[in-house]
Design an enzyme around this catalytic site. Structure first.
Site, PDB file in Angstrom:
ATOM      1  N   HIS A  98       0.429  13.356 -13.113  1.00 24.82           N
ATOM      2  CA  HIS A  98       0.335  12.802 -11.757  1.00 24.82           C
ATOM      3  C   HIS A  98       1.204  13.626 -10.833  1.00 24.82           C
ATOM      4  CE1 HIS A  98      -0.048   9.907  -8.517  1.00 24.82           C
ATOM      5  NE2 HIS A  98       1.258  10.074  -8.311  1.00 24.82           N
TER       6      HIS A  98
ATOM      7  N   ASP B 244      -1.415  -3.762  -7.132  1.00 22.19           N
ATOM      8  CA  ASP B 244      -0.912  -2.611  -6.385  1.00 22.19           C
ATOM      9  C   ASP B 244      -1.797  -2.331  -5.176  1.00 22.19           C
ATOM     10  OD1 ASP B 244       0.691  -0.179  -5.916  1.00 22.19           O
ATOM     11  OD2 ASP B 244      -1.228   0.777  -6.293  1.00 22.19           O
TER      12      ASP B 244
ATOM     13  N   ARG C 251       2.137  -2.921   2.390  1.00 19.14           N
ATOM     14  CA  ARG C 251       3.293  -2.046   2.659  1.00 19.14           C
ATOM     15  C   ARG C 251       2.978  -1.076   3.779  1.00 19.14           C
ATOM     16  NH1 ARG C 251       3.885   0.793  -2.619  1.00 19.14           N
ATOM     17  NH2 ARG C 251       5.424   2.017  -1.524  1.00 19.14           N
TER      18      ARG C 251
ATOM     19  N   SER D 139       4.420   1.479  -8.015  1.00 14.33           N
ATOM     20  CA  SER D 139       3.021   1.607  -7.599  1.00 14.33           C
ATOM     21  C   SER D 139       2.342   2.742  -8.376  1.00 14.33           C
ATOM     22  CB  SER D 139       2.996   1.876  -6.085  1.00 14.33           C
ATOM     23  OG  SER D 139       1.757   2.347  -5.662  1.00 14.33           O
TER      24      SER D 139
ATOM     25  N   LYS E 234      -0.500   2.174 -12.008  1.00 17.04           N
ATOM     26  CA  LYS E 234      -1.868   2.708 -12.137  1.00 17.04           C
ATOM     27  C   LYS E 234      -1.958   3.661 -13.322  1.00 17.04           C
ATOM     28  CE  LYS E 234      -1.415   3.596  -7.817  1.00 17.04           C
ATOM     29  NZ  LYS E 234      -1.345   3.802  -6.383  1.00 17.04           N
TER      30      LYS E 234
HETATM   31  N1  URA Z   1       1.387   6.755  -4.072  1.00 18.97           N
HETATM   32  C1  URA Z   1       1.178   5.570  -4.660  1.00 18.97           C
HETATM   33  O1  URA Z   1       0.313   5.429  -5.507  1.00 18.97           O
HETATM   34  N2  URA Z   1       1.943   4.527  -4.276  1.00 18.97           N
HETATM   35  C2  URA Z   1       2.905   4.626  -3.365  1.00 18.97           C
HETATM   36  O2  URA Z   1       3.570   3.655  -3.084  1.00 18.97           O
HETATM   37  C3  URA Z   1       3.106   5.872  -2.744  1.00 18.97           C
HETATM   38  C4  URA Z   1       2.334   6.928  -3.125  1.00 18.97           C
END
Ligand code: URA
Length: 428
Positions: free
Chosen positions: A84, A163, A170, A185, A189
């Site tokens: 990631h 999320d 947010r 967050s 995932k």
């Molecule tokens: N990318 C994400 O998946 N979540 C965040 O909070 C910020 C960047």
């Protein structure tokens, strides 16, 4: 009857207290089911933003978000490992990396997103390949991992729905820029995706989410701690993002550059980072003897790329979209390119049509920028420095305005900053 009252949880965090695992599991679940109201979760998100969370709270928060949805079971006959990136300008590394790591023997499930703002999205880039399909079912993902070893596709709706809801909240409540909330967050995932190991590319610099190395380092440390707490072997590379990665920024242009890398060529920085991330991924997957630099140079990874694209109905040999209009920016004088600001190039590419301002907008697949020189190189007056690609020439003045003052030439040679700043591994 609910187990807790939302207002008590909000007050506890507002006053600097530590939330228990039970409180966290309840509040995230109750928010997902609608039993905690949006205004209550926005107050709690702000309290977390201002007061922070410790490592135990962050791991529990991440676990609660994972538990809000499904967790893929990836029994695919090879070790699974994913990467990631926290996002940067010209960051097309997933495209050569996923088939490279698959060609070296691991399976790479890359569930990706679309671009928003100045950093492009992997799916937008791949959709410039004629026929290529981003949406796959869980069964198709598993089949492709077994047969090809790599899949890059859209995240399924069922992964970490808490999320998705919380991120949208947010975004409109000024609570995005909180390391505990960003880290949980991202990791919710990635962990829900089912991979047993994860390598993170945490970027620092003008074109990144984290502008300073200190912030990026803290995010990287937090991400590694969450992975470790959830039994996912995790390593983070800290990398510079003051300059775009490679030469191409946009969609089709980035795919073309990734294909060059897969054919054994391409820009040195893209090759360096692809190989460095592949080495870390293969080490975590239990394949430390694999030699990704050799596999990349040999063209084996290109064959896996072609199979990966075909498996999703794309034609890897088809010509990529070409822009209707190209505008060339030239050097004003002789000297050394000293600044090519990543954020400015990202904004300029976005204004040319490569990115979107709202989720529902379409991107121009042929739009983007080719950086024909990089900081440190000698340039002479009139030499082309940038090619701006677009289907809408009226976008060019806005792109030039974004670049104004952000492409600089110095009289004396400059040494480019290193790309890989550090590697953070889990403590044994
Ligand atoms: N990318 C994400 O998946 N979540 C965040 O909070 C910020 C960047």
């Amino acid at each position: 009857m609910e187990k807790f009252a939302a207002v008590d949880v909000i007050r506890a965090k507002r006053d600097g207290g530590r939330l228990s695992g039970e409180q966290i599991a309840w509040v995230v679940d109750a928010y997902t089911r609608g039993a905690v109201a949006e205004e209550q979760m926005s107050a709690l998100a702000m309290a977390v933003f201002l007061r922070g969370m410790d490592a135990g709270e962050i791991a529990a928060w991440t676990g609660a978000m994972i538990d809000s949805g499904e967790r893929l079971a990836l029994d695919v006959g090879r070790p699974t490992v994913d990467k990631h990136s926290t996002g940067g300008v010209g960051d097309k590394i997933t495209l050569p990396l996923a088939p490279l790591v698959a060609a070296c023997g691991a399976a790479v499930p890359q569930l990706s997103g679309r671009g928003l703002g100045h950093t492009g999205g992997t799916l937008d880039k791949l959709e410039s390949i004629p026929g290529w399909r981003a949406a796959l079912s869980a069964e198709e993902i598993v089949r492709q991992l077994r047969e090809v070893g790599a899949v890059v596709c859209a995240a399924t709706e069922g992964l970490a729905p808490a999320d998705r809801k919380l991120y949208a909240l947010r975004d409109v409540t000024g609570t995005v820029e909180s390391i505990p909330l960003i880290a949980s967050s991202i990791m919710s995932k990635k962990i829900a995706e089912g991979s047993s190991a994860l390598v993170l590319d945490v970027k620092a610099g003008s074109g990144a989410f984290m502008k300073t190395e200190a912030q990026a380092r803290e995010l990287a440390r937090t991400l590694v701690e969450i992975g470790t707490a959830h039994g996912v072997a995790t390593t983070a590379l800290l990398t510079g993002m003051d300059v775009p990665l490679g030469s191409a920024v946009g969609n089709a242009v980035e795919v073309a550059e990734a294909v060059e890398v897969l054919r054994g060529g391409g820009p040195a920085d893209v090759v360096e980072l692809t190989v460095a991330l592949a080495k870390e991924m293969l080490a975590l997957a239990g394949l430390p003897e694999a030699d990704p630099a050799r596999v990349l140079a040999s063209g084996e990874a290109y064959e896996t790329w072609c199979r990966m694209i075909r498996a999703q109905d794309g034609d890897p040999e088809a010509p990529l979209p070409k822009p209707r209009h190209v505008h060339v920016v030239t050097a004003e004088r002789d000297g050394y390119l000293s600044v090519l600001d990543a954020y400015a190039v990202g904004i300029a590419a976005w204004r040319l049509g490569a990115g979107r301002a709202r989720r529902e907008e379409a991107v121009q697949h042929a739009a983007g920028i080719l950086c024909l020189a990089k900081p440190g190189e000698a340039v002479s007056a009139g030499q082309p420095l940038l090619e701006l690609h677009t289907d809408t020439p009226e976008a060019v003045p806005g792109a030039l305005e974004a670049l104004s003052g952000q492409v600089c030439i110095a009289d004396t040679p400059v040494t480019p900053a290193p790309l890989i700043l550090d590697t953070l591994r889990a403590r044994p």
